[in-house]
Design an enzyme around this catalytic site. Structure first.
Site, short mmCIF file in Angstrom:
data_model
loop_
_atom_site.label_atom_id
_atom_site.label_comp_id
_atom_site.label_asym_id
_atom_site.label_seq_id
_atom_site.Cartn_x
_atom_site.Cartn_y
_atom_site.Cartn_z
N ASP A 41 0.84 -1.21 0.00
CA ASP A 41 0.00 0.00 0.00
C ASP A 41 0.87 1.26 0.00
O ASP A 41 0.36 2.37 -0.02
CB ASP A 41 -1.02 -0.01 1.15
CG ASP A 41 -0.37 -0.09 2.52
OD1 ASP A 41 0.87 -0.16 2.59
OD2 ASP A 41 -1.11 -0.09 3.52
N SER A 42 2.19 1.09 -0.02
CA SER A 42 3.09 2.22 -0.31
C SER A 42 2.75 2.81 -1.67
O SER A 42 3.15 3.93 -2.00
CB SER A 42 4.56 1.78 -0.27
OG SER A 42 4.75 0.62 -1.05
N GLU A 110 -1.11 -5.60 8.70
CA GLU A 110 -0.23 -5.01 9.72
C GLU A 110 -0.73 -5.30 11.14
O GLU A 110 -1.92 -5.12 11.43
CB GLU A 110 -0.14 -3.49 9.52
CG GLU A 110 0.53 -3.11 8.22
CD GLU A 110 0.73 -1.60 8.05
OE1 GLU A 110 0.47 -0.83 9.00
OE2 GLU A 110 1.15 -1.20 6.95
N GLU A 172 9.47 -3.89 9.84
CA GLU A 172 9.86 -2.58 9.31
C GLU A 172 10.56 -1.77 10.40
O GLU A 172 10.03 -1.59 11.51
CB GLU A 172 8.60 -1.85 8.80
CG GLU A 172 8.91 -0.54 8.12
CD GLU A 172 7.80 -0.05 7.18
OE1 GLU A 172 6.83 -0.80 6.93
OE2 GLU A 172 7.91 1.09 6.71
#
Ligand code: KIV
Length: 260
Positions: A41-42, A110, A172
């Site tokens: 989704d970046s 996430e 991350e």
């Protein structure tokens, strides 16, 4: 035949797993030699110009996934469930199915959400976890797992996702020492972005590694090219050529048939 989940999982402790993000057909054809193409989704930032990934919608993710699916031959495709698309089990399962129908082989979400993960897996869809910095909800971007206490929480979150059945977990911006401990403690492959070398694999946003997106320049990115400079130079040459009537030349033009 594209790579299978099993082939990728088997690489743990044998060979590093390679992942780049991809959001369209052309880039997927160019990057297909990696193990996993991640429709992240970046895309919201690098393709749509948002400040963060929070506004990305399911419709947008499905469109990006379809483009990548049309271009891949070799890599496994994992697509991100966007923000708010997995708030409950029913939404999580139906939205995961939409991404699979658009061409993904697996989905990523996430956070420590073992019940949601189990519901998606029960529907037959493989899940990649994502821990450490969670861009969909983070208030600020900072390194995670820097204290013993934070490292312990991350380790427990990892075990919860492993037990729930995630086939891999992305981390991350996690401190390298914490990442070493986690990689040694879980049986699923760990894939890092900004987590140092102690991961079973690495992922980078393709626009960052190719130097295509210069709004931010995180320390963890290695730039393999400086494509934004190259593109700006090419477009400026084109503008110059058109304005000075150098382009199109005769070799770029069609002509009527000559009469004999
Ligand atoms: O959306 C994305 O590109 C990601 C990577 C940062 C792992 O989730």
């Amino acid at each position: 035949m594209p790579k299978t989940i099993n082939e990728i999982v088997q690489k743990k402790q044998k060979q590093k797993i390679t992942v780049v993000t991809s959001y369209d057909y052309t880039m997927a054809t160019l990057c297909d030699q990696v193990d996993i193409l991640l429709v992240g989704d970046s895309a919201g930032m690098v393709m749509l110009g948002y400040d963060n990934t929070s506004p990305v919608t399911m419709d947008q993710m499905c469109m990006f996934t379809e483009g990548v699916s049309n271009g891949r031959k070799n890599a496994l495709i994992v697509a991100d469930l966007p923000n708010k698309s997995y708030d409950n089990e029913s939404d999580a399962v139906s939205n995961s199915q939409r991404l699979i129908d658009a061409g993904a082989d697996a989905v990523k979400l996430e956070g420590r959400l073992p019940e949601i993960v189990k519901a998606i897996i029960k529907a037959g869809i493989p899940v990649m976890g994502h821990l450490g910095l969670l861009p969909q909800t983070a208030k600020k971007y900072s390194v995670q797992g820097k204290t013993e206490d934070d490292a312990q929480v991350l380790l427990e979150d990892s075990k919860a996702l492993e037990d729930a059945g995630c086939f891999t977990i992305v981390y991350e911006m996690v401190a390298s020492e914490t990442m070493k401990k986690i990689t040694e403690s879980v049986s699923v492959p760990t894939i890092g972005i900004g987590c140092g070398k102690y991961c079973d694999g690495q992922v980078l946003v393709i626009h960052d590694m190719l130097g295509l997106y210069d709004k931010i320049n995180p320390k963890f990115v290695k730039r393999y090219l400086s494509l934004s400079d190259t593109i700006r130079k090419a477009v400026s040459e084109y503008v110059n050529d058109v304005e000075n009537q150098v382009f199109p030349a005769d070799e770029h033009s069609y002509h009527m048939e000559t009469q004999t």
